[in-house]
Design a protein around this motif. Sequence first.
Motif, PDB file in Angstrom:
ATOM      1  N   ASP A 183     -15.741  33.622 -33.999  1.00 24.19           N
ATOM      2  CA  ASP A 183     -15.917  32.898 -35.379  1.00 24.19           C
ATOM      3  C   ASP A 183     -14.444  32.434 -35.529  1.00 24.19           C
ATOM      4  OD1 ASP A 183     -18.402  32.360 -36.064  1.00 24.19           O
ATOM      5  OD2 ASP A 183     -18.458  34.191 -37.168  1.00 24.19           O
ATOM      6  N   ASP A 184     -13.662  32.006 -34.844  1.00 20.46           N
ATOM      7  CA  ASP A 184     -12.160  31.248 -35.101  1.00 20.46           C
ATOM      8  C   ASP A 184     -11.379  32.733 -36.267  1.00 20.46           C
ATOM      9  OD1 ASP A 184     -13.065  29.505 -33.460  1.00 20.46           O
ATOM     10  OD2 ASP A 184     -13.436  27.766 -35.040  1.00 20.46           O
ATOM     11  N   PRO A 185     -11.028  33.524 -35.770  1.00 18.41           N
ATOM     12  CA  PRO A 185     -10.448  34.597 -36.652  1.00 18.41           C
ATOM     13  C   PRO A 185      -8.822  34.103 -36.977  1.00 18.41           C
ATOM     14  CG  PRO A 185     -10.226  35.333 -34.480  1.00 18.41           C
ATOM     15  CD  PRO A 185     -11.185  34.455 -34.473  1.00 18.41           C
TER      16      PRO A 185
ATOM     17  N   ASP B 242      -7.008  19.894 -48.070  1.00 19.01           N
ATOM     18  CA  ASP B 242      -6.545  20.582 -46.933  1.00 19.01           C
ATOM     19  C   ASP B 242      -6.952  19.743 -45.530  1.00 19.01           C
ATOM     20  OD1 ASP B 242      -9.314  21.481 -46.600  1.00 19.01           O
ATOM     21  OD2 ASP B 242      -8.981  23.006 -47.636  1.00 19.01           O
ATOM     22  N   PHE B 243      -6.291  20.541 -44.200  1.00 22.84           N
ATOM     23  CA  PHE B 243      -6.999  19.752 -43.132  1.00 22.84           C
ATOM     24  C   PHE B 243      -6.480  20.878 -42.113  1.00 22.84           C
ATOM     25  CE2 PHE B 243      -3.021  17.955 -41.307  1.00 22.84           C
ATOM     26  CZ  PHE B 243      -2.214  18.007 -42.482  1.00 22.84           C
ATOM     27  N   LYS B 244      -7.387  20.518 -40.877  1.00 27.55           N
ATOM     28  CA  LYS B 244      -7.192  21.317 -39.595  1.00 27.55           C
ATOM     29  C   LYS B 244      -6.721  20.421 -38.703  1.00 27.55           C
ATOM     30  CE  LYS B 244     -10.498  21.528 -36.727  1.00 27.55           C
ATOM     31  NZ  LYS B 244     -10.703  20.955 -35.253  1.00 27.55           N
TER      32      LYS B 244
ATOM     33  N   GLY C 282     -12.453  26.322 -50.395  1.00 30.08           N
ATOM     34  CA  GLY C 282     -12.962  26.652 -48.931  1.00 30.08           C
ATOM     35  C   GLY C 282     -12.702  28.325 -48.873  1.00 30.08           C
ATOM     36  N   SER C 283     -12.279  28.652 -47.451  1.00 33.02           N
ATOM     37  CA  SER C 283     -12.063  29.996 -47.290  1.00 33.02           C
ATOM     38  C   SER C 283     -10.877  30.734 -47.789  1.00 33.02           C
ATOM     39  CB  SER C 283     -11.952  30.394 -45.657  1.00 33.02           C
ATOM     40  OG  SER C 283     -10.652  29.446 -45.203  1.00 33.02           O
ATOM     41  N   LEU C 284      -9.823  29.899 -48.098  1.00 32.00           N
ATOM     42  CA  LEU C 284      -8.733  30.433 -48.926  1.00 32.00           C
ATOM     43  C   LEU C 284      -9.143  30.867 -50.291  1.00 32.00           C
ATOM     44  CD1 LEU C 284      -5.379  30.393 -48.912  1.00 32.00           C
ATOM     45  CD2 LEU C 284      -5.845  28.654 -50.526  1.00 32.00           C
TER      46      LEU C 284
ATOM     47  N   ASP D  60     -14.587  15.236 -41.146  1.00 29.89           N
ATOM     48  CA  ASP D  60     -15.049  16.302 -40.458  1.00 29.89           C
ATOM     49  C   ASP D  60     -14.005  17.512 -40.689  1.00 29.89           C
ATOM     50  OD1 ASP D  60     -17.403  15.512 -39.995  1.00 29.89           O
ATOM     51  OD2 ASP D  60     -17.308  15.571 -37.676  1.00 29.89           O
ATOM     52  N   SER D  61     -12.675  17.127 -40.546  1.00 26.35           N
ATOM     53  CA  SER D  61     -11.488  18.215 -40.492  1.00 26.35           C
ATOM     54  C   SER D  61     -10.743  18.208 -41.696  1.00 26.35           C
ATOM     55  CB  SER D  61     -10.737  18.015 -38.914  1.00 26.35           C
ATOM     56  OG  SER D  61     -10.458  16.612 -39.053  1.00 26.35           O
ATOM     57  N   CYS D  62     -11.037  17.228 -42.524  1.00 29.17           N
ATOM     58  CA  CYS D  62     -10.105  17.450 -43.795  1.00 29.17           C
ATOM     59  C   CYS D  62     -11.008  17.670 -45.051  1.00 29.17           C
ATOM     60  CB  CYS D  62      -9.586  15.869 -44.023  1.00 29.17           C
ATOM     61  SG  CYS D  62      -8.502  15.163 -42.913  1.00 29.17           S
TER      62      CYS D  62
HETATM   63  N1  UDP Z   1     -11.818  23.053 -40.469  1.00 27.21           N
HETATM   64  C1  UDP Z   1     -12.180  22.383 -39.485  1.00 27.21           C
HETATM   65  N2  UDP Z   1     -12.922  23.123 -38.487  1.00 27.21           N
HETATM   66  C2  UDP Z   1     -13.135  24.663 -38.673  1.00 27.21           C
HETATM   67  C3  UDP Z   1     -12.776  25.021 -39.677  1.00 27.21           C
HETATM   68  C4  UDP Z   1     -12.086  24.447 -40.776  1.00 27.21           C
HETATM   69  O1  UDP Z   1     -11.935  21.187 -39.271  1.00 27.21           O
HETATM   70  O2  UDP Z   1     -13.694  25.162 -37.556  1.00 27.21           O
HETATM   71  C5  UDP Z   1     -11.045  22.306 -41.866  1.00 27.21           C
HETATM   72  C6  UDP Z   1     -12.179  22.176 -42.696  1.00 27.21           C
HETATM   73  O3  UDP Z   1     -12.632  21.024 -43.021  1.00 27.21           O
HETATM   74  C7  UDP Z   1     -11.116  22.295 -43.904  1.00 27.21           C
HETATM   75  C8  UDP Z   1      -9.889  23.008 -43.592  1.00 27.21           C
HETATM   76  O4  UDP Z   1     -10.224  23.260 -42.163  1.00 27.21           O
HETATM   77  O5  UDP Z   1     -10.554  20.865 -44.218  1.00 27.21           O
HETATM   78  C9  UDP Z   1      -9.873  24.595 -43.957  1.00 27.21           C
HETATM   79  O6  UDP Z   1     -10.985  25.110 -43.774  1.00 27.21           O
HETATM   80  P1  UDP Z   1     -11.337  26.620 -44.534  1.00 27.21           P
HETATM   81  O7  UDP Z   1     -10.596  27.539 -43.861  1.00 27.21           O
HETATM   82  O8  UDP Z   1     -11.347  26.548 -46.065  1.00 27.21           O
HETATM   83  O9  UDP Z   1     -12.850  26.940 -43.714  1.00 27.21           O
HETATM   84  P2  UDP Z   1     -14.277  26.268 -44.183  1.00 27.21           P
HETATM   85  O10 UDP Z   1     -14.243  26.687 -45.731  1.00 27.21           O
HETATM   86  O11 UDP Z   1     -14.438  25.234 -43.973  1.00 27.21           O
HETATM   87  O12 UDP Z   1     -14.915  27.563 -43.670  1.00 27.21           O
END
Ligand code: UDP
Length: 254
Positions: free
Chosen positions: A128-130, A175-177, A99-101, A200-202
């Motif tokens: 956008d959740d910085p 990963d997860f949030k 993902g974003s990383l 949804d969050s992993c």
């Molecule tokens: N994630 C989430 N809600 C958000 C953003 C991310 O549950 O608003 C979770 C996403 O499912 C992943 C982890 O956090 O498991 C890391 O997400 P990432 O920063 O890579 O962002 P993404 O690629 O989802 O935009």
Amino acid sequence: MKSRRRIYEGKAKILYEGPEPGTLVQFFKDDATAFNNKKHEVVDGKGVLNNRISEFVFGHLNNIGIPTHFIKRLNMREQLIKEVEIIPLEVVVRNIAAGSLAKRLGIEEGEVLPRSIIEFYYKNDVLDDPMVSEEHVTAFGWASPQEIDDMMALAIRINDFLSGIFLGVGIQLVDFKIEFGRHWENDTMRVILADEISPDSCRLWDIETKDKLDKDRFRRDMGGMLEAYRDVAQRLGILTENEPVKGTGPRLVK
Ligand code: UDP
């Protein structure tokens, strides 16, 4: 049905006033959203699966002494939870680059990280959740240094526990949030785990095939989201093979 006071409605859940003071009812919707609500569909049955998966995870976390808001599941879509004051941070734990990383640092998705990494994002849809640093968190008073320490310690325990649970059923926890809240018991406050933990969050990958069993199926238009969530639930022993959580497929909302 008796009407209940709605406290809050988010993208995937609604919070209602609970039956007793200090409690809330958390309702899991079928809405799937991504990219800060720019993509939005209704996936029939997703809420039911996430309710069950999150119940399973939070129940186990409670049992190993990690404080959470979860009290009990009430029905197919609702759980009884403790009322907390949500700390406005998304805490992301990463074991494998994705993902974003992967995008931000130019690392190939799938590369195992040298160690687990914890990141903070400021919960703010307009922005956008910085991503923010501990410096920002304390300077702007979103959480105290002690609360940061508590969240990080809990995040590491949750990561270790969940990694093991998923590994046992052939799934990599990429990963997860998670989100935390402040909970008062008499005069003492402590930081406890809130929100949900679900596909949804992993990011969850099949250990052999690397198949995605999470919300990336929706974000990346891969299809098969409900089937993947059902697979996770079945592997965890939450759903039996024949238990019907039927879906009619995604419906576009806007
Ligand atoms: N994630 C989430 N809600 C958000 C953003 C991310 O549950 O608003 C979770 C996403 O499912 C992943 C982890 O956090 O498991 C890391 O997400 P990432 O920063 O890579 O962002 P993404 O690629 O989802 O935009």
